[in-house]
Design a protein around this motif. Structure first.
Motif, mmCIF file in Angstrom:
data_model
loop_
_atom_site.group_PDB
_atom_site.id
_atom_site.type_symbol
_atom_site.label_atom_id
_atom_site.label_comp_id
_atom_site.label_asym_id
_atom_site.label_seq_id
_atom_site.Cartn_x
_atom_site.Cartn_y
_atom_site.Cartn_z
ATOM 1 N N PHE A 55 117.928 -43.048 -36.194
ATOM 2 C CA PHE A 55 117.296 -44.307 -35.913
ATOM 3 C C PHE A 55 116.969 -44.195 -34.351
ATOM 4 N N GLY A 56 116.675 -43.232 -33.974
ATOM 5 C CA GLY A 56 116.260 -42.932 -32.470
ATOM 6 C C GLY A 56 114.873 -43.804 -32.070
ATOM 7 N N PRO A 57 113.954 -43.479 -32.681
ATOM 8 C CA PRO A 57 112.676 -44.374 -32.650
ATOM 9 C C PRO A 57 112.690 -45.834 -32.285
ATOM 10 N N PRO A 61 114.745 -47.667 -25.524
ATOM 11 C CA PRO A 61 114.039 -49.048 -25.131
ATOM 12 C C PRO A 61 112.508 -48.565 -24.541
ATOM 13 N N TYR A 62 112.161 -47.474 -24.339
ATOM 14 C CA TYR A 62 110.747 -46.996 -24.176
ATOM 15 C C TYR A 62 110.384 -45.785 -24.770
ATOM 16 N N ASP A 63 109.001 -45.620 -24.593
ATOM 17 C CA ASP A 63 108.541 -44.307 -25.129
ATOM 18 C C ASP A 63 108.828 -43.106 -24.163
ATOM 19 N N PRO A 64 109.769 -42.148 -24.802
ATOM 20 C CA PRO A 64 110.327 -41.358 -24.049
ATOM 21 C C PRO A 64 109.246 -40.257 -23.088
ATOM 22 N N ASP A 65 108.022 -40.435 -23.599
ATOM 23 C CA ASP A 65 106.960 -39.610 -22.763
ATOM 24 C C ASP A 65 106.165 -40.536 -21.861
ATOM 25 N N GLN A 66 106.214 -41.600 -22.020
ATOM 26 C CA GLN A 66 105.419 -42.584 -21.067
ATOM 27 C C GLN A 66 105.653 -42.430 -19.272
ATOM 28 N N ARG A 89 109.600 -41.497 -16.222
ATOM 29 C CA ARG A 89 109.866 -41.708 -17.738
ATOM 30 C C ARG A 89 111.546 -42.039 -17.699
ATOM 31 N N ASP A 90 111.555 -42.871 -18.801
ATOM 32 C CA ASP A 90 113.168 -43.491 -18.966
ATOM 33 C C ASP A 90 114.061 -42.378 -19.460
ATOM 34 N N VAL A 91 115.162 -42.229 -18.485
ATOM 35 C CA VAL A 91 116.042 -41.208 -18.852
ATOM 36 C C VAL A 91 116.826 -41.543 -20.206
ATOM 37 N N LEU A 92 117.333 -42.655 -20.596
ATOM 38 C CA LEU A 92 118.014 -43.073 -21.588
ATOM 39 C C LEU A 92 117.176 -42.801 -22.792
ATOM 40 N N PRO A 248 105.409 -32.096 -23.594
ATOM 41 C CA PRO A 248 106.363 -33.084 -23.060
ATOM 42 C C PRO A 248 107.638 -33.639 -23.819
ATOM 43 N N GLN A 249 107.936 -32.768 -25.187
ATOM 44 C CA GLN A 249 108.917 -33.180 -25.770
ATOM 45 C C GLN A 249 110.318 -32.891 -25.165
ATOM 46 N N ALA A 250 111.130 -33.940 -25.500
ATOM 47 C CA ALA A 250 112.417 -34.131 -24.739
ATOM 48 C C ALA A 250 113.585 -33.333 -25.420
ATOM 49 N N SER A 251 114.461 -32.476 -24.908
ATOM 50 C CA SER A 251 115.884 -32.118 -25.379
ATOM 51 C C SER A 251 116.424 -32.031 -24.262
ATOM 52 N N TRP A 252 118.063 -32.045 -24.639
ATOM 53 C CA TRP A 252 119.042 -31.879 -23.545
ATOM 54 C C TRP A 252 118.893 -30.755 -22.649
#
Length: 302
Positions: A55-57, A61-66, A89-92, A248-252
């Motif tokens: 349910f991540g999307p 709270p924000y677009d992770p790539d914005q 970009r929003d870290v959370l 810009p894909q996010a991973s830890w």
């Protein structure tokens, strides 16, 4: 006349109690696992991660790539609970988005290792002979190489990208699973029930599927959970080196690699993904210990 006058003892009345029904093995495992408190907590944490990944999307709270350079390196507050990174970009949101990537990566790598290692290990352990000697010689040669270095070499040859890096890690996992499964099959190959099945003409494939594989599942489950933890760390390492997910894909792991350049300015950029990796790996190891202890008691009682 009564039995006392005739000299014959009176017949004893017996009451048959309720028939004892054996508790199924699954139920016994569940009861023992429930007593492993750390493993239960770890399992609950991993379930939470799966829920966040699914349910991540809707949770972000924000677009992770914005990007918003005007608020780069902002601390927690102003609607950004964990602050922002070097591009605003929003870290959370990126942590939540990276949860799915890290879990999928660990599952992919472990799945590749299982698909390669389990069939080969079963064939080597059951049939032995020249095929077993040849495969194990090559297997020992591959295991002699450092695992992470081999994964980097394979990922570099295949090219950067999450799928290629997970394929590389799965290939590195396979030799260890081959050895584990082969050893388990060697332990049960000469058991009476397997020899009896072969004697009455049961097809070999059916013996492997119905008798050999179920007896290999216990150590395989424990090893798989440990390998998922190692795969998560390996994915983080490959993404840190630029061989995993691509911007810009996010991973830890990618967040660690990007935040490492700004440690002096914003150390939190490596703390948050580092804590996420640490807790996930710890949970997988605790879960593996709990499964091992529960299955171990079951095996000792058989």
């Amino acid at each position: 006349m009564s039995s006392t006058t005739t000299g014959r003892p009176a017949a004893r009345k017996t009451t048959a109690g309720p028939a004892h029904r054996p508790v199924p093995a699954r139920r016994r495992f569940q009861r023992r696992f429930a007593r492993e408190r750390l493993a239960v907590v770890a399992f609950a944490f991993l379930v939470l991660l799966v829920i966040v990944a699914i349910f991540g999307p809707w949770l972000q709270p924000y677009d992770p790539d914005q990007q918003n350079l005007s608020i780069a390196f902002s601390g927690p507050g102003g609607g950004h609970w964990l602050g922002t990174d070097q591009l605003g970009r929003d870290v959370l949101s990126r942590i939540i988005s990276g949860t799915r990537v890290s879990l999928v990566a660990a599952a992919e790598a472990t799945g590749v290792g299982v698909l390669i290692g389990v069939p080969i290990g079963i064939v080597c352990g059951y049939f032995s002979g020249w095929f077993d000697r040849t495969v194990m010689a090559a297997n020992d040669a591959v295991m002699a190489l450092p695992a992470l270095i081999l994964a980097i070499a394979v990922a570099g040859a295949l090219g950067p990208g999450l799928t290629h890096s997970m394929l590389a890690i799965g290939i590195v996992f396979a030799p260890r699973l081959i050895r584990l499964v082969r050893a388990s099959v060697l332990d049960i190959r000469h058991e009476t029930f397997i020899e009896a099945s072969a004697t009455i003409g049961t097809p070999t494939l059916r013996i492997l599927r119905k008798h050999v594989l179920p007896n290999v599942l216990s150590p395989l489950i424990v090893s798989t959970s440990l390998m998922m933890a190692w795969a998560m760390v390996a994915e983080a390492g490959l993404s840190f080196l630029g061989l995993g997910v691509q911007p810009p894909q996010a991973s830890w792991g990618a967040m660690l690699g990007q935040g490492y350049q700004y440690t002096a300015q914003a150390p939190a950029l490596i703390i948050y993904p580092g804590v996420a990796i640490m807790l996930s790996v710890l949970a997988l190891n605790l879960l593996s210990d709990g499964i091992r202890d529960s299955l171990g008691r079951e095996l000792r009682r058989k």
